[in-house]
Design an enzyme around this catalytic site. Sequence first.
Site, PDB file in Angstrom:
ATOM      1  NE  ARG A 117      -4.148  -1.961   1.931  1.00 10.71           N
ATOM      2  CZ  ARG A 117      -4.169  -3.146   2.537  1.00 10.71           C
ATOM      3  NH1 ARG A 117      -3.191  -3.473   3.386  1.00 10.71           N
ATOM      4  NH2 ARG A 117      -5.148  -3.995   2.316  1.00 10.71           N
ATOM      5  CE  LYS A 139      -0.373  13.265 -15.055  1.00  8.18           C
ATOM      6  NZ  LYS A 139      -0.736  13.625 -16.449  1.00  8.18           N
ATOM      7  CD  GLU A 181       7.445  15.951 -22.586  1.00  3.12           C
ATOM      8  OE1 GLU A 181       6.536  16.485 -21.905  1.00  3.12           O
ATOM      9  OE2 GLU A 181       7.209  15.129 -23.487  1.00  3.12           O
ATOM     10  CE  LYS A 223       5.622  16.595 -15.172  1.00  7.58           C
ATOM     11  NZ  LYS A 223       5.803  15.333 -15.894  1.00  7.58           N
ATOM     12  CD  GLU A 233      -3.721  15.608 -16.618  1.00  7.40           C
ATOM     13  OE1 GLU A 233      -4.439  15.244 -17.556  1.00  7.40           O
ATOM     14  OE2 GLU A 233      -2.586  15.147 -16.402  1.00  7.40           O
ATOM     15  NE  ARG A 237       0.786  16.563 -13.553  1.00  4.90           N
ATOM     16  CZ  ARG A 237       1.383  15.763 -12.674  1.00  4.90           C
ATOM     17  NH1 ARG A 237       1.030  15.809 -11.403  1.00  4.90           N
ATOM     18  NH2 ARG A 237       2.332  14.944 -13.056  1.00  4.90           N
ATOM     19  CG  ASN A 241      -1.965  16.165 -20.644  1.00  4.08           C
ATOM     20  OD1 ASN A 241      -1.030  15.481 -20.249  1.00  4.08           O
ATOM     21  ND2 ASN A 241      -3.084  16.332 -19.930  1.00  4.08           N
ATOM     22  CG  HIS A 244       1.906  14.371 -23.652  1.00  2.12           C
ATOM     23  ND1 HIS A 244       2.540  13.559 -22.744  1.00  2.12           N
ATOM     24  CD2 HIS A 244       2.801  15.346 -23.955  1.00  2.12           C
ATOM     25  CE1 HIS A 244       3.753  14.016 -22.503  1.00  2.12           C
ATOM     26  NE2 HIS A 244       3.933  15.114 -23.229  1.00  2.12           N
ATOM     27  CG  HIS A 248      -0.579   9.465 -24.621  1.00  3.20           C
ATOM     28  ND1 HIS A 248      -1.119   9.798 -23.401  1.00  3.20           N
ATOM     29  CD2 HIS A 248       0.759   9.664 -24.503  1.00  3.20           C
ATOM     30  CE1 HIS A 248      -0.147  10.179 -22.585  1.00  3.20           C
ATOM     31  NE2 HIS A 248       0.995  10.115 -23.238  1.00  3.20           N
ATOM     32  CG  HIS A 261       6.433   9.544 -24.467  1.00  2.00           C
ATOM     33  ND1 HIS A 261       5.088   9.428 -24.736  1.00  2.00           N
ATOM     34  CD2 HIS A 261       6.561  10.608 -23.638  1.00  2.00           C
ATOM     35  CE1 HIS A 261       4.423  10.376 -24.090  1.00  2.00           C
ATOM     36  NE2 HIS A 261       5.298  11.106 -23.421  1.00  2.00           N
TER      37      HIS A 261
END
Length: 362
Positions: A117, A139, A181, A223, A233, A237, A241, A244, A248, A261
């Site tokens: 956990r 993330k 990026e 960032k 997000e 935030r 993206n 992205h 993606h 990526h």
Amino acid sequence: MPQYRVATAQQSYPVIIERGVIARLAEFIPQDRGRIFLVTTRDVWGPHGELIRRSLRGRPFDPLFFVGGEENKRISHVEALAEQMMAGGADRSSVVVAFGGGIVTDMAGFLAAIFMRGVPVIQIPTTLLAQVDAAVGGKTGVNLVSGKNLVGSFHQPLAVLVDPSVIATLPEREYRAGLYEILKAGVIACEPLFRIFQHQRDEVLRQTPELVDHIISEAVRIKAEVVSADEKENGLRRILNFGHTFGHALEAETNYTRFLHGEAVSWGMRAATHLALDLNLLGKDDHDVILQTLSSYGPIPPLDRLAVGQIQVRLFKDKKTIQNRVHFILPVKIGEVSVVSDVSFAAVQHAITKALDECRAS
């Protein structure tokens, strides 16, 4: 070298950008923590493993080797790593150290988030892309066949140690993928950073140390500020993206095997820039400069045998799609973007077509 602090409800931690900072790893592991488990890949461990051994100053640790590759960023591999931790005597006092590129930082972070956990994680990114993106912000996650990072968790690290000197060992393609990026950060929030890419291409590609350190620092600063303001997000935030959402979809449609990526994000920025022009959000001059600058950093892999309709379908399976509404991050000028939803299918299809056709012709 600069240090930035990410302050969220879950965790407040430093992101240190310093050549040689990996040698200070032991400073960031609390003395009362138990066994250390270092998740890495053999191609990273080979040239840098001895540095890690020295940096831990005699503290025992277990290296856990992940095979690597976006196609292997799956929950079955996280389970295998967790079993290795149990076999090594892990408990709730253990610490995970992620030592690798973006796939390793995502997977090791997710492993730390769910093992018993939650145990602490320290991020040591070794690719340019991971240094400015994946390692910062908490993330974590893995892919499904349906899409990228659809299973994951927010799990902020104890610290992020960014050593720009390690990227000198990267293949040129990996380095360029990371540059996209950073270029993204310039488009969304920092015109001076973008202008470096526009006007100092040769120095950037030569990896002039002072310039590389500066552009990494600026991307991390942006960032860190955004994540501190919006950890999960819910608003601001989303601007991270840019490129992205389309990228993606491209990665998923090609089974995560054709593009790095950053390359997919590069194509995604191109599609989003076309969409912004078509919606009259972005002026033609800025549109042209963004596309020309993207092109100047080299071609991406071939885009043959890709159907516009299938990429468009993938957009609606992205984790950022909420109640069938895709939120597009679109530039309104260099250094500023806007979040736009309820865009027509026809407009999206047109932007995808233009981006595919341009890259096929290059």
